[in-house]
Motif scaffolding. Structure first.
Motif, short mmCIF file in Angstrom:
data_model
loop_
_atom_site.label_atom_id
_atom_site.label_comp_id
_atom_site.label_asym_id
_atom_site.label_seq_id
_atom_site.Cartn_x
_atom_site.Cartn_y
_atom_site.Cartn_z
N VAL A 160 0.85 -1.18 0.00
CA VAL A 160 0.00 0.00 0.00
C VAL A 160 0.90 1.24 0.00
N ASP A 161 0.56 2.22 -0.82
CA ASP A 161 1.34 3.45 -0.93
C ASP A 161 0.59 4.56 -0.19
N VAL A 162 1.15 5.03 0.93
CA VAL A 162 0.50 6.09 1.71
C VAL A 162 1.10 7.46 1.37
N ASN A 163 1.99 7.50 0.39
CA ASN A 163 2.68 8.74 0.05
C ASN A 163 2.12 9.36 -1.23
N VAL A 164 0.81 9.23 -1.45
CA VAL A 164 0.21 9.74 -2.68
C VAL A 164 -0.62 10.99 -2.44
N HIS A 165 -0.71 11.44 -1.19
CA HIS A 165 -1.52 12.62 -0.86
C HIS A 165 -0.74 13.47 0.14
N PRO A 166 -0.72 14.80 -0.03
CA PRO A 166 0.05 15.65 0.90
C PRO A 166 -0.33 15.46 2.35
N ALA A 167 -1.64 15.29 2.61
CA ALA A 167 -2.10 15.11 3.99
C ALA A 167 -2.26 13.64 4.37
N LYS A 168 -1.82 12.74 3.47
CA LYS A 168 -1.88 11.28 3.71
C LYS A 168 -3.31 10.80 3.94
N ALA A 169 -4.30 11.50 3.33
CA ALA A 169 -5.71 11.12 3.50
C ALA A 169 -6.10 10.00 2.54
N ASP A 170 -5.43 9.90 1.39
CA ASP A 170 -5.71 8.86 0.41
C ASP A 170 -4.55 7.86 0.39
N VAL A 171 -4.86 6.66 -0.01
CA VAL A 171 -3.84 5.63 -0.17
C VAL A 171 -4.06 4.94 -1.52
N ARG A 172 -3.06 4.20 -1.95
CA ARG A 172 -3.17 3.45 -3.20
C ARG A 172 -2.72 2.02 -2.94
N PHE A 173 -3.62 1.07 -3.26
CA PHE A 173 -3.33 -0.33 -3.03
C PHE A 173 -2.69 -0.95 -4.27
N ARG A 174 -1.79 -1.88 -4.03
CA ARG A 174 -1.17 -2.58 -5.16
C ARG A 174 -2.20 -3.44 -5.87
N ASP A 175 -3.14 -4.04 -5.11
CA ASP A 175 -4.19 -4.87 -5.70
C ASP A 175 -5.54 -4.34 -5.23
N PRO A 176 -6.07 -3.30 -5.88
CA PRO A 176 -7.35 -2.72 -5.42
C PRO A 176 -8.52 -3.67 -5.54
#
Length: 622
Positions: free
Chosen positions: A296-312
Motif C-alpha cells: 500500500v502506498d501512503v505517500n500519494v496525498h500531501p495530507a496522507k488522506a488517500d492511499v493506493r493499493f497494489r491490488d485494489p
C-alpha cells in the motif's frame, strides 16, 4: 524573470500550503507525532477555533535536547528507514513542524524519560530561535499561536470559529478510534470538553472506544467483521441495514492504523449495502484494514488522506464479501432506534386528537367521522368490559374471543407450513418474530414473542423474500441472453476495449457476449434477455469506467438486480390483502430464514419490535 533558488522560508510556506489546510490539519499532525512517540495520554487545547491557539501535550518519549534543532528542520525524521515502502508510523516526511513554524508562532518544550531537565525551541514565522532550558514533565508540549499570521491571504479562506472547532473535533475522534488505549482530551475556548477515556486494545476495548465516539446506540446495532484474504485482514463493525445515517460522515476507515478517506473503500461499502439501503441513506461503519506496508502506498496525498493499493480488486472484493457475509450471518435484526421512535409516537401528546385526516380521505378517518354522528357509549371502546347498564340484552364480554380464535398459537403451521405438522405455542413464541396474533389495516401483521411486540409490513417483507429468491435463481446459473440480429460495434479507447476483452468470460456469465473488433472497438453479439431493448453503447461505457476504477463488473450485475427488484415489487403480497393465521406465520418464518429481510428492496424496514419493558414504561409500570 530568471530562475532562482527559493528561500528556506518560502519552501516551508509552500509545503505548509499543501499540508496545513486549516487548524484541524495542525492538530492532526501534532497528535500523530504524539502517538508515534508512544504517548498514552494526549491533551489538546484550542482557542479561536485553533487560529489563536493550539496546544498539544503528551506523555510520550520526548525529544532529546540535542535533537530539537533537527526536529524543526525540513525533511528530518526519526520514523523512516532507508526503505520508503516500509512505513510503519503515522508520520514520515519530516515536514509538519517546519511547515507549521513558517506560517505561525511555534514553540516546542520537551523532556525525555532520562533527561534531568527539559529544553525548548521556538519558530516565529520561519525564524528559528536558539534552544534554551525549560521546566516540563516527561513528554512534549507543542504550542501554536497566531496560525497563518505570516500568510494573511490564507486567513480569508477560514470558516467561523464553530466550524473550525467542529473540524478539529472530528479529526481527534477519527484518530482516537484507532488508538483505544490512549486517553484523549480536547478543550475549546467555549469551555466545551471532549474526553475519551482509555480502554484496552482488545476487540471489546475497541468497541467501547467506538461507542464513546459514535454513541451507545451503535454497538447495539452493529455486526462484527473479521475476514482475511491473501494476506489482507479486515476487522471492525458495520451497522445493520435498518440503522443508517443521512450522510457518510460516520464511515470510518483505517489502513494499518492510519485514518483515511479513500474512494475505493467508500465505494466498496456502498456496493456491499446496495441491496439493503435506499440511495439517500448510508451505513455506519468502522473498518480496519491490516496488510503488508509494501503493498500500500501512503505517500500519494500531501495530507496522507488517500492511499493506493497494489491490488485494489483484492481489497474491494474483501470488503464487499466480508460485509455481505456478515449481514447474511447476522440473521434478522431490527434497529433499537426504531423502538425509540415508536415509543415517542405512543407517548401522550405525541399526536393531536384534532387531526383533520389526509386530503384523500383515508377510510379510517371517514369511519371515525361517521361514528361520531351517532355516538353510543355502550359500543365505545372506553366502556367498562362488563357494562350492561342494567338493561336486558347481551352482555359485553370485552374482547371478541371467538373472532380471535384463529390466532390461538396452540396448533399453528410449522416454519415451512407443511400440512399435518404442528408446533406448540411456546416454540412459536420463542422464534425471533414470534407468533402472529392479528392483521390490522389489511397490511400490518401483529406478532408476539416472549418479551416483545412485533409489527410487520407484509408487503415490504414479502417483497424482500421474492427479491432474494429471484436473485438466487438469477446468479446460480448463467443469465439467459438474446442474440442480436446484427452485432453492435462500440468504439472505445484502446485501454477500455482491452479491459472489456480481458473480462469477457465474466461478462458472458451475465449474458453479455462481446469480442474485440479492431484496435479501438468491441463487437457485442449478445445481451442479457432481462434487459430487453437496452442502450448497448452506454452499458459498455459504464462497464469500462467501472473496470478502470475498481476492476469489477458490478454495473451489469446491479442492472440485473434492479430488474429483479422491480419484478419482486410487483409480484409480492399487496397491501390490502387479508391473510390467514397460517399464512402470516409462514411469512414470519420465511423472514427469519432469509438474509437481509430486515429491510425491503428500497431500504425501508420490514418490521419494528417493541420490547415488553418499553410497553410497560408507556403505561407507567416501570
Amino acid at each position: 524573470m530568471p530562475i532562482r533558488q527559493l528561500s528556506e522560508t518560502m519552501i516551508n510556506q509552500i509545503a505548509a500550503g499543501e499540508v496545513i489546510e486549516r487548524p484541524a490539519s495542525v492538530v492532526k499532525e501534532l497528535v500523530e507525532n504524539a502517538l508515534d512517540a508512544g504517548a498514552s495520554r494526549v491533551e489538546i487545547v484550542t482557542a479561536g477555533g485553533g487560529l489563536n491557539l493550539i496546544r498539544v501535550t503528551d506523555d510520550g518519549s520526548g525529544i532529546p535536547e540535542q535533537e530539537l534543532a533537527l526536529a524543526v528542520a525540513r525533511h528530518c525524521t526519526s520514523k523512516l528507514s532507508d526503505d520508503i515502502h516500509d512505513i510503519r508510523s503515522l508520520g514520515f516526511r519530516g515536514e509538519a513542524l517546519p511547515s507549521i513554524g513558517s506560517v505561525a508562532r511555534l514553540s516546542i518544550r520537551s523532556r525525555t524519560a532520562f533527561g534531568d531537565s527539559a529544553a525548548e525551541i521556538g519558530i516565529d514565522g520561519g525564524r528559528v530561535s536558539a534552544v534554551k532550558p525549560a521546566a516540563a514533565n516527561r513528554g512534549t508540549t507543542i504550542e501554536v499561536r497566531d496560525l497563518f499570521f505570516a500568510t494573511p491571504a490564507r486567513l480569508k479562506f477560514m470558516k467561523g470559529e464553530r466550524a473550525e472547532s467542529s473540524a478539529t473535533s472530528d479529526v481527534v475522534k477519527r484518530i482516537a478510534i484507532a488508538f483505544p488505549a490512549v486517553r484523549f482530551t480536547l478543550t475549546g475556548s467555549d469551555r466545551s470538553t471532549l474526553e475519551l477515556p482509555a480502554t484496552s486494545d482488545t476487540p471489546e476495548g475497541r468497541l467501547a472506544r467506538v461507542a464513546q465516539v459514535m454513541g451507545k446506540d451503535f454497538p447495539d446495532n452493529a455486526i462484527a467483521i473479521d475476514a482475511m484474504r491473501d494476506g489482507v485482514h479486515l476487522a471492525g463493525h458495520v451497522s445493520i441495514p435498518s440503522y443508517t445515517r443521512a450522510n457518510a460522515l460516520q464511515q470510518y476507515a483505517y489502513v494499518n492504523g492510519r485514518p483515511v478517506r479513500d474512494k475505493l473503500i467508500a465505494g466498496a461499502i456502498r456496493g456491499a449495502f446496495a441491496d439493503v439501503l435506499p440511495r439517500d441513506r448510508h451505513a455506519v461503519t468502522v473498518l480496519f484494514l491490516s496488510l503488508d506496508p509494501s503493498t500500500v502506498d501512503v505517500n500519494v496525498h500531501p495530507a496522507k488522506a488517500d492511499v493506493r493499493f497494489r491490488d485494489p480488486g483484492l481489497v474491494r472484493g474483501l470488503i464487499v464479501g466480508a460485509i455481505r457475509e456478515a449481514l447474511a450471518g447476522a440473521g434478522i435484526r431490527a434497529a433499537t432506534t426504531g423502538a425509540a421512535g415508536m415509543m415517542a409516537a405512543f407517548r401522550p401528546g405525541a399526536a393531536p386528537y384534532s387531526h383533520p385526516g389526509p386530503a384523500g380521505g383515508h377510510r379510517s378517518y371517514e369511519a371515525a367521522h361517521r361514528a361520531s354522528a351517532g355516538f353510543d357509549l355502550s359500543c365505545s371502546g372506553q366502556r367498562p368490559l362488563d357494562m350492561t347498564y342494567g338493561e336486558p340484552g347481551p352482555r359485553f364480554n370485552g374482547f371478541a374471543e371467538t373472532e380471535q380464535a384463529a390466532f390461538n398459537t396452540g396448533q399453528l403451521a410449522s416454519a415451512d407450513a407443511r400440512a399435518g405438522m404442528a408446533e406448540p405455542a411456546e416454540a412459536l413464541l420463542g422464534m425471533v418474530l414470534g407468533a402472529a396474533r392479528a392483521q390490522v389495516h389489511e397490511n400490518y401483521i401483529v406478532a408476539q414473542t416472549r418479551d416483545s411486540l412485533v409489527i410487520v409490513d407484509q408487503h415490504a417483507a414479502h417483497e424482500r423474500l421474492v427479491y432474494e429468491a429471484l436473485k438466487n435463481a438469477l446468479h446460480s446459473r448463467a443469465v439467459p441472453s438474446q442474440m442480436l440480429l446484427l452485432p453492435e460495434i462500440v468504439d472505445l479507447p484502446e485501454e477500455d476495449a482491452e479491459r472489456l476483452a480481458m473480462h469477457s468470460e465474466t461478462l458472458a456469465k451475465f449474458g453479455l457476449g462481446l469480442e474485440r473488433f479492431g484496435p479501438g472497438a468491441v463487437a457485442v453479439r449478445e445481451t442479457p434477455s432481462m434487459l430487453g431493448e437496452t442502450n448497448v453503447q452506454q452499458l459498455l461505457r459504464d462497464l469500462a469506467d467501472e473496470l478502470a476504477d475498481n476492476d469489477t463488473v458490478e454495473t451489469l450485475k446491479e442492472r440485473l438486480d434492479k430488474i429483479a427488484a422491480t419484478m419482486a415489487c410487483h409480484g409480492s403480497v399487496r397491501s390490502g390483502r387479508l391473510l390467514k393465521a397460517e399464512e402470516m406465520n409462514a411469512l414470519l418464518r420465511q423472514m427469519e430464514a432469509t438474509p437481509g429481510s430486515g429491510t425491503c428492496n428500497h431500504g425501508r424496514p420490514t418490521y419494528i419490535e417493541l420490547k415488553l419493558a418499553d410497553i410497560e414504561r408507556l403505561f407507567g409500570r416501570r
